[in-house]
Write a protein that holds these residues in place. Structure first.
Motif, mmCIF file in Angstrom:
data_model
loop_
_atom_site.group_PDB
_atom_site.id
_atom_site.type_symbol
_atom_site.label_atom_id
_atom_site.label_comp_id
_atom_site.label_asym_id
_atom_site.label_seq_id
_atom_site.Cartn_x
_atom_site.Cartn_y
_atom_site.Cartn_z
ATOM 1 N N GLN A 93 0.831 -1.212 0.000
ATOM 2 C CA GLN A 93 0.000 0.000 0.000
ATOM 3 C C GLN A 93 0.865 1.261 0.000
ATOM 4 N N PHE A 94 1.939 1.230 0.796
ATOM 5 C CA PHE A 94 2.840 2.374 0.897
ATOM 6 C C PHE A 94 3.492 2.654 -0.459
ATOM 7 N N PHE A 95 3.974 1.600 -1.113
ATOM 8 C CA PHE A 95 4.612 1.798 -2.414
ATOM 9 C C PHE A 95 3.606 2.253 -3.469
ATOM 10 N N LYS A 96 2.390 1.778 -3.418
ATOM 11 C CA LYS A 96 1.366 2.251 -4.350
ATOM 12 C C LYS A 96 1.158 3.759 -4.148
ATOM 13 N N TRP A 97 1.094 4.182 -2.897
ATOM 14 C CA TRP A 97 0.949 5.596 -2.587
ATOM 15 C C TRP A 97 2.161 6.373 -3.099
ATOM 16 N N ILE A 98 3.374 5.831 -2.880
ATOM 17 C CA ILE A 98 4.603 6.492 -3.340
ATOM 18 C C ILE A 98 4.586 6.635 -4.861
#
Length: 141
Positions: A93-98
């Motif tokens: 999820q964090f990388f998708k946001w990034i």
């Protein structure tokens, strides 16, 4: 759990030092980490964080630049999520946001380094579509 992702304000940059200390394989003293993070905050650097009920539980540095082989790019640095929050899909999820965030800054690519012995990260990054292009070398002067 209530997670949110955001770019940390430069004035709050020292809040991530305890998390980076946990990742600190080079045993850099906290006082030096503080100095370096304050300096980094004044460069082409931003700090993305994961918050859980307003507590920072994850961190990732973002270095922005233009490279001859990649165009406008971001180098992801010192990715860390507290151990008790791992295994829940939060990294994905964090990388998708990034990815979405750096696209708004016109980045064409995302790059990163990971330690050779950090096998779990290798699997994660492969699953994210990253490819190994070379080796990262370091020489202390």
């Amino acid at each position: 759990m209530d997670y949110n992702f955001k770019i940390l304000n430069k004035t709050e940059i020292l809040k991530v030092v305890p998390l980076v200390e946990a990742l600190n394989d080079f045993n850099v003293p906290k006082a030096i980490l503080n100095i370096r993070f304050l300096e980094m905050a004044e460069q082409n650097y931003e700090c993305a964080v994961i918050c859980n009920n307003n507590t920072i539980i994850g961190v990732c540095g973002l270095w922005f630049c233009t490279r001859h082989y990649a165009g406008k790019t971001v180098e992801v640095d010192h990715v860390y999520i507290e151990e008790n929050h791992r295994g829940k899909g939060l990294g994905k999820q964090f990388f998708k946001w990034i990815y979405n965030y750096v696209k708004t800054k016109a980045c064409n690519t995302v790059e990163l380094n990971t330690y050779v012995a950090n096998y779990p990260s290798h699997k994660f990054y492969y699953n994210e579509g990253f490819e190994i292009l070379g080796y990262h070398f370091l020489k202390k002067l």
